[in-house]
Design a protein around this motif. Sequence first.
Motif, short mmCIF file in Angstrom:
data_model
loop_
_atom_site.label_atom_id
_atom_site.label_comp_id
_atom_site.label_asym_id
_atom_site.label_seq_id
_atom_site.Cartn_x
_atom_site.Cartn_y
_atom_site.Cartn_z
N ASP A 131 0.88 -1.15 0.00
CA ASP A 131 0.00 0.00 0.00
C ASP A 131 0.93 1.20 0.00
OD1 ASP A 131 -1.56 2.24 0.72
OD2 ASP A 131 -3.02 0.95 1.73
N ILE A 132 1.09 1.79 -1.20
CA ILE A 132 2.05 2.87 -1.35
C ILE A 132 1.70 4.04 -0.44
CG2 ILE A 132 3.11 4.49 -2.96
CD1 ILE A 132 3.82 1.62 -3.57
N ALA A 133 0.42 4.39 -0.38
CA ALA A 133 -0.01 5.56 0.39
C ALA A 133 0.26 5.38 1.88
CB ALA A 133 -1.49 5.82 0.15
N GLN A 134 0.09 4.15 2.37
CA GLN A 134 0.27 3.89 3.80
C GLN A 134 1.68 3.43 4.12
OE1 GLN A 134 -2.06 4.47 6.17
NE2 GLN A 134 -3.38 5.28 4.55
N ASN A 135 2.47 3.15 3.09
CA ASN A 135 3.82 2.62 3.29
C ASN A 135 3.80 1.32 4.10
OD1 ASN A 135 5.76 3.86 1.78
ND2 ASN A 135 6.26 5.41 3.30
N THR A 136 2.94 0.42 3.66
CA THR A 136 2.90 -0.90 4.28
C THR A 136 3.13 -1.97 3.21
OG1 THR A 136 0.51 -1.08 3.98
CG2 THR A 136 1.27 -0.17 6.07
N VAL A 137 3.59 -3.11 3.66
CA VAL A 137 3.78 -4.24 2.76
C VAL A 137 3.34 -5.51 3.49
CG1 VAL A 137 6.20 -4.61 3.41
CG2 VAL A 137 5.38 -5.41 1.19
N THR A 138 2.67 -6.39 2.77
CA THR A 138 2.25 -7.65 3.36
C THR A 138 2.81 -8.81 2.55
OG1 THR A 138 0.20 -7.69 2.08
CG2 THR A 138 0.10 -6.68 4.25
N LEU A 139 2.91 -9.94 3.19
CA LEU A 139 3.34 -11.16 2.53
C LEU A 139 2.33 -12.25 2.89
CD1 LEU A 139 5.58 -12.48 0.77
CD2 LEU A 139 6.61 -13.25 2.92
N GLN A 140 1.54 -12.65 1.93
CA GLN A 140 0.60 -13.75 2.13
C GLN A 140 1.31 -15.04 1.77
OE1 GLN A 140 -2.63 -13.76 3.34
NE2 GLN A 140 -2.41 -15.99 3.27
N MET A 141 1.42 -15.93 2.74
CA MET A 141 2.15 -17.17 2.54
C MET A 141 1.17 -18.34 2.61
SD MET A 141 5.56 -16.40 4.81
CE MET A 141 4.67 -16.38 6.36
N ASN A 142 1.04 -19.06 1.53
CA ASN A 142 0.16 -20.22 1.45
C ASN A 142 0.97 -21.48 1.19
OD1 ASN A 142 -2.13 -18.47 1.66
ND2 ASN A 142 -2.04 -18.10 -0.54
N SER A 143 0.35 -22.61 1.42
CA SER A 143 0.99 -23.91 1.17
C SER A 143 2.37 -23.97 1.81
CB SER A 143 1.08 -24.18 -0.33
OG SER A 143 -0.19 -24.15 -0.93
N LEU A 144 2.43 -23.57 3.05
CA LEU A 144 3.72 -23.48 3.74
C LEU A 144 4.34 -24.86 3.93
CD1 LEU A 144 2.80 -20.65 6.19
CD2 LEU A 144 4.81 -20.63 4.71
N LYS A 145 5.66 -24.88 3.84
CA LYS A 145 6.44 -26.10 3.98
C LYS A 145 7.39 -25.96 5.17
CE LYS A 145 6.60 -26.47 -1.07
NZ LYS A 145 7.49 -26.58 -2.25
N PRO A 146 7.81 -27.07 5.74
CA PRO A 146 8.78 -26.98 6.85
C PRO A 146 10.03 -26.18 6.48
CG PRO A 146 7.87 -29.18 6.76
CD PRO A 146 7.35 -28.45 5.54
N GLU A 147 10.46 -26.26 5.23
CA GLU A 147 11.65 -25.52 4.81
C GLU A 147 11.42 -24.02 4.70
OE1 GLU A 147 10.24 -28.18 3.32
OE2 GLU A 147 10.41 -28.04 1.12
N ASP A 148 10.18 -23.57 4.87
CA ASP A 148 9.91 -22.13 4.93
C ASP A 148 10.17 -21.57 6.33
OD1 ASP A 148 7.09 -22.70 2.81
OD2 ASP A 148 9.02 -21.82 2.24
N THR A 149 10.46 -22.45 7.28
CA THR A 149 10.77 -21.99 8.63
C THR A 149 12.00 -21.10 8.63
OG1 THR A 149 9.79 -23.95 9.65
CG2 THR A 149 11.46 -22.75 10.94
N ALA A 150 11.84 -19.89 9.16
CA ALA A 150 12.91 -18.90 9.14
C ALA A 150 12.46 -17.67 9.90
CB ALA A 150 13.26 -18.51 7.70
N VAL A 151 13.39 -16.77 10.10
CA VAL A 151 13.04 -15.42 10.56
C VAL A 151 12.85 -14.57 9.31
CG1 VAL A 151 13.75 -13.38 11.85
CG2 VAL A 151 14.34 -15.67 12.70
N TYR A 152 11.72 -13.94 9.22
CA TYR A 152 11.38 -13.13 8.05
C TYR A 152 11.57 -11.65 8.40
CZ TYR A 152 9.58 -17.14 5.56
OH TYR A 152 9.48 -18.34 4.89
N PHE A 153 12.28 -10.96 7.51
CA PHE A 153 12.61 -9.56 7.72
C PHE A 153 11.96 -8.70 6.64
CE2 PHE A 153 15.88 -9.92 10.96
CZ PHE A 153 16.34 -11.22 10.81
N CYS A 154 11.30 -7.68 7.08
CA CYS A 154 10.81 -6.65 6.17
C CYS A 154 11.96 -5.72 5.83
CB CYS A 154 9.69 -5.89 6.86
SG CYS A 154 9.04 -4.46 5.94
N TYR A 155 11.99 -5.25 4.59
CA TYR A 155 13.01 -4.28 4.25
C TYR A 155 12.41 -3.17 3.39
CZ TYR A 155 13.76 -5.14 -0.73
OH TYR A 155 13.60 -5.20 -2.08
N ALA A 156 13.09 -2.04 3.42
CA ALA A 156 12.69 -0.89 2.62
C ALA A 156 13.94 -0.24 2.05
CB ALA A 156 11.90 0.11 3.47
#
Length: 116
Positions: A72-97
């Motif tokens: 959302d450019i106006a609000q300066n937000t970002v989302t990540l919708q994660m579906n069909s998650l796998k065990p190998e997706d286990t991690a610390v997720y970092f937002c960046y700008a």
Amino acid sequence: QVRLVESGGGLVQPGGSLRLSCAASPSAIRIDYMGWYRQTPGKQRELVATQTGDSSTNYADFVKGRFAVSRDIAQNTVTLQMNSLKPEDTAVYFCYAYRGWGTPFWGQGTQVTVSS
């Protein structure tokens, strides 16, 4: 200076879904790229997904078809919708700008654990 605050991590079973959110402040600051990286112990931080100001997106091969990034450019937000998650997706997720110059800004990270 840009401050990023993430939310939405947690524990989910394989095949499940999670939604990560990140808000940048100040909200009126211009940001060229926002997105997500992830990191597991002993490994380098790796790109997950990013979106530019003109809505172009880039995904790592290992999440294509499963994850979706949205800004959302106006609000300066970002989302990540994660579906069909796998065990190998286990991690610390970092937002960046990234403002297109200088160094990128990082959030504090949010843990995502995919396990039964």
